[in-house]
Structures are given as structure tokens and as C-alpha cells.
Design a protein around this motif. Sequence first.
Motif, short mmCIF file in Angstrom:
data_model
loop_
_atom_site.label_atom_id
_atom_site.label_comp_id
_atom_site.label_asym_id
_atom_site.label_seq_id
_atom_site.Cartn_x
_atom_site.Cartn_y
_atom_site.Cartn_z
N GLY A 273 0.87 -1.19 -0.01
CA GLY A 273 -0.15 0.08 -0.09
C GLY A 273 0.88 1.32 0.05
O GLY A 273 0.53 2.23 -0.61
N GLU A 274 1.97 1.24 0.94
CA GLU A 274 2.72 2.48 0.96
C GLU A 274 3.64 2.80 -0.38
O GLU A 274 3.48 3.88 -0.79
N LYS A 277 0.99 4.18 -2.81
CA LYS A 277 0.50 5.36 -2.41
C LYS A 277 1.65 6.34 -2.94
O LYS A 277 1.02 7.67 -3.69
N LYS A 278 2.79 6.04 -2.66
CA LYS A 278 3.88 6.94 -3.07
C LYS A 278 3.91 7.16 -4.76
O LYS A 278 4.26 8.45 -5.05
N TYR A 280 1.81 5.85 -7.24
CA TYR A 280 0.67 6.06 -8.22
C TYR A 280 -0.58 6.61 -7.17
O TYR A 280 -1.54 6.74 -8.10
N GLY A 281 -0.29 7.30 -6.23
CA GLY A 281 -1.09 8.07 -5.59
C GLY A 281 -2.41 7.20 -4.87
O GLY A 281 -3.35 7.78 -4.41
N GLY A 282 -2.15 5.74 -4.90
CA GLY A 282 -3.13 4.92 -4.00
C GLY A 282 -3.13 3.72 -4.32
O GLY A 282 -2.60 3.45 -5.46
N VAL A 283 -3.94 2.65 -3.79
CA VAL A 283 -4.09 1.56 -4.27
C VAL A 283 -5.47 1.48 -4.93
O VAL A 283 -6.47 1.80 -4.71
#
Length: 337
Positions: A273-274, A277-278, A280-283
Motif C-alpha cells: 500500500g505504501e 500510494k507514493k 501511483y497516488g493510492g491502491v
Amino acid sequence: MINNNDKKLGFDDVLVIPKVSTINSRKDVNLDTRIRFPSSNVDWTGMPIMASNMDFVGTFEMGMALQNFHITTAVNKFYSTDEWVSAINQGLDLNYNFITFGLDNIELIHQTISDISAKSNQTPSIAVFDVPNGYIKSFCELISVVRKEFPALGIIAGNVVTPDGVKQLMESGADGIKVGIGSGGVCSTSATTGVGYPQLAAVIECSEEVKKSKGFIISDGGIKTSGDIVKAYSGGAGFVMLGSVLAGHEEGKASLITKDGKFYRKFYGMSSGEAMKKHYGGVANYRAPEGISILVEDRGNVEDTIHQLLGGIRSACTYINAVNISEIFEKSTFIRV
Ligand code: 5GP
């Protein structure tokens, strides 16, 4: 349906048997290894270890440190071409530092390689094409197109864990195949999907297949010690790729975190998830994370870790009478433990 009733082995399931040896000292072991790339005709020499293209591992700083040992780095794909150019101008050696792509379109690959060449006067000679699932058709098609458009580019592609996966990518034009699904230290694919393959068994079975086309395997995932590196070479791997073993070092550039008086650095899976997020802006809501985040106690400079790993490999060579890494495979016999 059970595919095969044989127990499939991981690194912890075996040991390598010592043999009568004529190598008197670890100093007599030469770790530089020549590897030929069958499709591109790249003729590469170096220490066949590769830092993984993960955040906090596959950095330019790591590449600069490891190239002094002739060790390679699959540089993570989040650097801009200008950052590549400035790293090359500061001495980054492209014989040991490989550019990485995912399932990218061919125009972007062309643009990136030609920009780096034009601005630095040096052309990447080897590229790593890395996707979690190297079986998908569009990935094989991309490898075929890249091979057609870059006949002299060394291509490493993956990941797969079975001979049919190896065959498909070699036929698409790869030189070397990255092997490992579900075995990474911060990977949760097997828990999330039920999919995977014990790493040593995958290496043994895939290396038999890749030898038919004179290619090589990169064992990727699950290596925790220099002993595991030796077992991967013994199983037939040409290269080994390291993520967790190289995490927690200064060169990875993760900030220091203090907790209960101790220093730590962050490390996470590239499908966690981290990471999503970093980068691609999220899952995306059709996906589930297949990686975890951890804190690794600070291990300082990567040089010290490398000296330990290389010392372990040299010692293994004296135990099995191998004068170099290429001989480890033929000189090794496993026992199950
Ligand atoms: P390690 O050396 O840490 O055991 O394994 C490193 C490898 O794990 C990487 O080179 C990559 O192939 C794989 N990997 C990295 N991040 C993830 C992730 O988030 N999920 C999965 N399934 N594998 C990952």
C-alpha cells in the motif's frame, strides 16, 4: 489437481556437501564471472549479484557503492532521464547499473534510452524488465518488440517460476530470466493470492530450461544470508538479486527513524500500500496490496555487508573446490536436511 507430488525445496531445506579441495585459501577464489547474453551477444563480466530495483535499495548511491565490487544494481524506475545523466556524469558505471522498466510502452522506452544516450554520450547496454507476473501475454509481446527494436540490448525479464514461463520469455528475445514469485522478504503475494513456488525448486527447474537456449536465471527473492546466495548458484542461478539483505543501509537513502533509542530505516514491498500510494497516488480499487512495510535496524554502510557476503561465498568455494562462481553449480551436491 496436484501438479507433482515431489516436495519442492526452499533454501532452508538443503545444505551443500563439502568436498576434497585443492583450494588452499579464500584468496585463491576469483569472484568475477563472465556471463554471455545469447540473444543480444552482450559479453558481461562482474560479480553476479544484483541489487533489487526497489525503493531504498536500487538507488544511484547504492549503484555507486556496489560497482566498486563489480556488483550490479537494477536501478529503480522512478528516476528521470536528467537524474540518470547526472549520475553518469558523477561516475555511475553502466556496466554494473541497469535501467529498469515495467510494462511500459515502447515509445517511452525509446525516448528514455535515446535521451540518456544523447545527453550523456553513454548508452545503457542492459535493461531489466520487471513485472510481478511475467506470464502475461502483453509483457511477452513487449519483450518481443524491444528485442526487435534494440537487437544489441541485453534484456533481463521476469518474474516467472516455471520452465514454461522461462521458455516463453526466452522465445520473446530475453537473454536472462528473473525467477521468483511469492518468495520476497516483504512480499505477501502467497498470502494474498495463494500463488507462489518454493524458491530453490523454481531456480533448479527454470535453470534447466534456460540452459537449452544458453541464457541464465536471476534468482530473485528469499535470500537472507550468503549461504542462501551460494545455494542459489548451486541450484543453477547465474545471478542472484537481493532486496532485504541490502535494505537498511545508508546508500538506500531511507531516512533514519529513532525508536526506543535505536535507529531504523523504512523498507517496503513495491506492491505494498505504501509504495502504491507514493508512486501511483493510492491502491486502485480493483487491487489488493501484495507487499508489506517494515522497519529495518540501521546497518550503516553497505560496504561492510558486502565484505561479509563475499567472504561467505569465497569460503563456500574453498569447501566445494570451486575456483570461481561458475564452478559452484557443477561442484555442488545438495542434501536435504
Ligand atoms: P528479498 O530479497 O527482499 O527477499 O526479495 C526481493 C524481491 O521481492 C524483489 O526483487 C521483488 O522481485 C520482490 N518484491 C518486491 N516488492 C514486492 C511486493 O510488494 N510484492 C511482491 N509480491 N514481491 C515484491
